[in-house]
Design an enzyme around this catalytic site. Structure first.
Site, mmCIF file in Angstrom:
data_model
loop_
_atom_site.group_PDB
_atom_site.id
_atom_site.type_symbol
_atom_site.label_atom_id
_atom_site.label_comp_id
_atom_site.label_asym_id
_atom_site.label_seq_id
_atom_site.Cartn_x
_atom_site.Cartn_y
_atom_site.Cartn_z
ATOM 1 N N ASN A 208 3.238 -0.696 21.696
ATOM 2 C CA ASN A 208 2.600 -0.336 20.485
ATOM 3 C C ASN A 208 1.993 -1.498 19.776
ATOM 4 O O ASN A 208 1.982 -2.599 19.915
ATOM 5 C CB ASN A 208 3.193 0.841 19.838
ATOM 6 C CG ASN A 208 4.532 0.458 19.194
ATOM 7 O OD1 ASN A 208 4.606 -0.755 18.348
ATOM 8 N ND2 ASN A 208 5.617 0.873 19.690
ATOM 9 N N ASP A 277 8.421 6.279 22.526
ATOM 10 C CA ASP A 277 9.212 7.436 22.732
ATOM 11 C C ASP A 277 9.295 7.870 24.443
ATOM 12 O O ASP A 277 10.426 8.486 24.774
ATOM 13 C CB ASP A 277 8.361 8.602 22.272
ATOM 14 C CG ASP A 277 8.244 8.616 20.747
ATOM 15 O OD1 ASP A 277 9.162 8.407 19.997
ATOM 16 O OD2 ASP A 277 7.204 8.823 20.384
ATOM 17 N N LYS A 287 4.008 -6.056 41.656
ATOM 18 C CA LYS A 287 2.730 -6.026 40.889
ATOM 19 C C LYS A 287 2.004 -4.894 41.603
ATOM 20 O O LYS A 287 1.721 -4.813 42.874
ATOM 21 C CB LYS A 287 1.773 -7.365 40.627
ATOM 22 C CG LYS A 287 0.612 -6.876 40.018
ATOM 23 C CD LYS A 287 -0.339 -8.191 39.958
ATOM 24 C CE LYS A 287 -1.514 -7.743 39.290
ATOM 25 N NZ LYS A 287 -2.441 -9.052 39.401
ATOM 26 N N PHE A 323 11.702 5.445 8.927
ATOM 27 C CA PHE A 323 10.051 4.994 8.729
ATOM 28 C C PHE A 323 9.376 6.040 9.578
ATOM 29 O O PHE A 323 9.726 6.454 10.407
ATOM 30 C CB PHE A 323 9.681 3.750 9.102
ATOM 31 C CG PHE A 323 10.124 2.471 7.866
ATOM 32 C CD1 PHE A 323 8.910 2.100 7.193
ATOM 33 C CD2 PHE A 323 11.400 2.072 7.625
ATOM 34 C CE1 PHE A 323 9.086 1.028 6.225
ATOM 35 C CE2 PHE A 323 11.324 1.105 6.760
ATOM 36 C CZ PHE A 323 10.375 0.756 6.126
ATOM 37 N N LYS A 337 10.809 14.831 9.404
ATOM 38 C CA LYS A 337 11.577 13.839 10.141
ATOM 39 C C LYS A 337 12.637 13.413 9.454
ATOM 40 O O LYS A 337 13.727 13.328 9.926
ATOM 41 C CB LYS A 337 10.669 12.395 10.458
ATOM 42 C CG LYS A 337 11.303 11.500 11.277
ATOM 43 C CD LYS A 337 10.453 10.247 11.260
ATOM 44 C CE LYS A 337 10.831 9.343 12.385
ATOM 45 N NZ LYS A 337 10.208 8.167 12.705
ATOM 46 N N LYS A 341 16.436 13.995 11.512
ATOM 47 C CA LYS A 341 17.070 12.808 11.690
ATOM 48 C C LYS A 341 18.273 12.739 10.703
ATOM 49 O O LYS A 341 18.941 11.782 10.763
ATOM 50 C CB LYS A 341 16.155 11.719 11.707
ATOM 51 C CG LYS A 341 15.048 11.809 12.469
ATOM 52 C CD LYS A 341 15.005 11.781 13.868
ATOM 53 C CE LYS A 341 13.591 11.985 14.664
ATOM 54 N NZ LYS A 341 13.708 12.209 16.012
#
Length: 408
Positions: A208, A277, A287, A323, A337, A341
């Site tokens: 990401n 995730d 490859k 975060f 969240k 959590k």
């Protein structure tokens, strides 16, 4: 942190004196009030006019020049200073201080000040390794002087080795550290930062946009405020913060193992990493080649372990901060969240906002507590966001302390 802080910058007579101009400039840029004091030999390398232009203050070079303010010059400077930084600090200057000599303006005010004194040595590698210099530095460290270790590399004299003036960034970081409150002394802080990489084949991976800047800022501030700090980081282009135990990892499963292990050690856990995730179910060992006529490629993904959920399940009396990088319904998603959590605090930002997304040095965030109350912060540097996070954690610690006292 340096805004309006009074810093005396001592410049001594070495070739690295020219770098002191950049140190002065960076201190000013961060809001510090800088008074430059130069030894006579320093003026042979860089003119006082250079530092006067940068600091907007007259430069002190002469012990016996008429003082512009009431009182005795070196005492006035010594009393006003919140920190004395000597950059570069030559072997001669170090030897003088260690021997209690005060024969110029700089050494005299160092003898008179109650402020911390931070030395940034710069000299030939053989001089730095000389036993007399080593013993002088050890003596000063025992007496509470602070040190920025010189860097290793090519020296002006042509030698290679340890003796270069430390990088400007490292010097400024030690200034910040010296002037920060040590309200987390004795605390152990674990921070996670950066992205993870989930391999597809030997040349490709899923990841990401996380730069790691927020997490690194959190780790830096934790250390500044006295905490014993470990930073578990996915792959980034950032230098590990000075004085922080650094653990590089690659994949989500790597971070899961490292985070659960270090969480047992920590008092405070701040998970600022952007963990994938999902990962490819079956990474291939060679490859993946593009086939003629093949327009689509399907990857089967499987879920990665949920680091924050697992730590929240085991957190006990630890403080846990998460975060949330969102694109909509910021407060709602953050509250959800936080509850799922088992967090004490959550910091959320809308990554679609300019100045708040991945890769920026700034952030626009809000923080939500266990009662669901959200407090928004304006755009500010990520290091300033980190300071505010630790202010909130400090408030939580004080609240817990009062609750324990009431029960007792």
């Amino acid at each position: 942190m340096l805004t309006k802080r009074e810093i005396v910058l001592g410049v001594t007579g070495g070739i690295a004196a020219y770098k002191a101009a950049e140190v002065c400039r960076e201190l000013i840029r961060r809001g510090a009030e800088v008074q430059v004091v130069m030894t006579p030999n320093a003026t042979r390398f860089v003119t006082p006019l250079t530092f006067q232009a940068l600091s907007s203050r007259p430069v002190v070079t002469d012990m016996f020049a008429p003082w512009q303010e009431p009182g005795i010059g070196h005492i006035q400077l010594a009393d006003r200073a919140e920190l004395v930084l000597v950059a570069p600090a030559t072997a001669n200057l170090i030897g003088k201080i260690a021997s209690g000599l005060a024969d110029d303006m700089l050494t005299t005010l160092i003898m008179a000040t109650k402020a911390p004194v931070l030395l940034a040595p710069a000299m030939n590698v053989n001089m730095y390794e000389n036993m007399i210099v080593r013993e002088n530095l050890k003596k000063l460290l025992r007496r509470g002087y602070l040190l920025v270790e010189p860097a290793v590399g090519e020296l002006a004299c042509g030698w290679e080795g340890k003796g270069r003036l430390a990088e400007i960034e490292d010097i400024i970081e030690e200034v910040e550290h010296a002037l920060s409150p040590k309200d987390f002394l004795g605390k152990r802080v674990m921070v996670t930062a950066g992205p993870t990489r989930e391999p597809i084949d030997p040349v490709r991976y899923l990841t990401n946009y996380s730069s790691g800047k927020m997490g690194y800022a959190v780790a830096r501030v934790a250390r500044r405020r006295g905490a014993d700090t470990v930073l578990i980081s996915g792959p980034t282009a950032l230098r590990p913060p000075t004085g922080v135990r650094f653990m590089p990892v690659a994949s989500a499963r790597d971070m899961f193992k490292a985070a659960l292990k270090e969480a047992e050690w920590a008092d405070i856990i701040i998970k600022a990493s952007a963990v994938a995730d999902y990962r490819p179910l079956k990474p291939v060992t060679s490859k993946i080649k593009k086939s003629k006529g093949q327009e689509k490629l399907t990857l089967e993904l499987t879920e990665n372990p949920d680091i924050l959920f697992e730590i929240g399940r085991r957190k006990g009396e630890r403080i846990l901060v998460g975060f949330a990088a969102e694109t909509s319904d910021l407060v709602k998603n953050a509250r959800t969240k936080l509850k799922e959590k088992n967090l004490d605090l959550i910091v959320a930002n809308d990554v679609t906002q300019p100045g708040a997304g991945f890769g920026y040095d700034t952030n626009i965030a809000l923080i939500v507590d266990q009662e669901g109350k959200a407090h928004r912060w304006p755009q500010m540097r990520k290091v300033d966001v980190a300071e505010k996070i630790f202010d909130r954690i400090q408030s939580l610690l004080e609240k817990k302390k009062k609750q324990v006292a009431k029960k007792g």
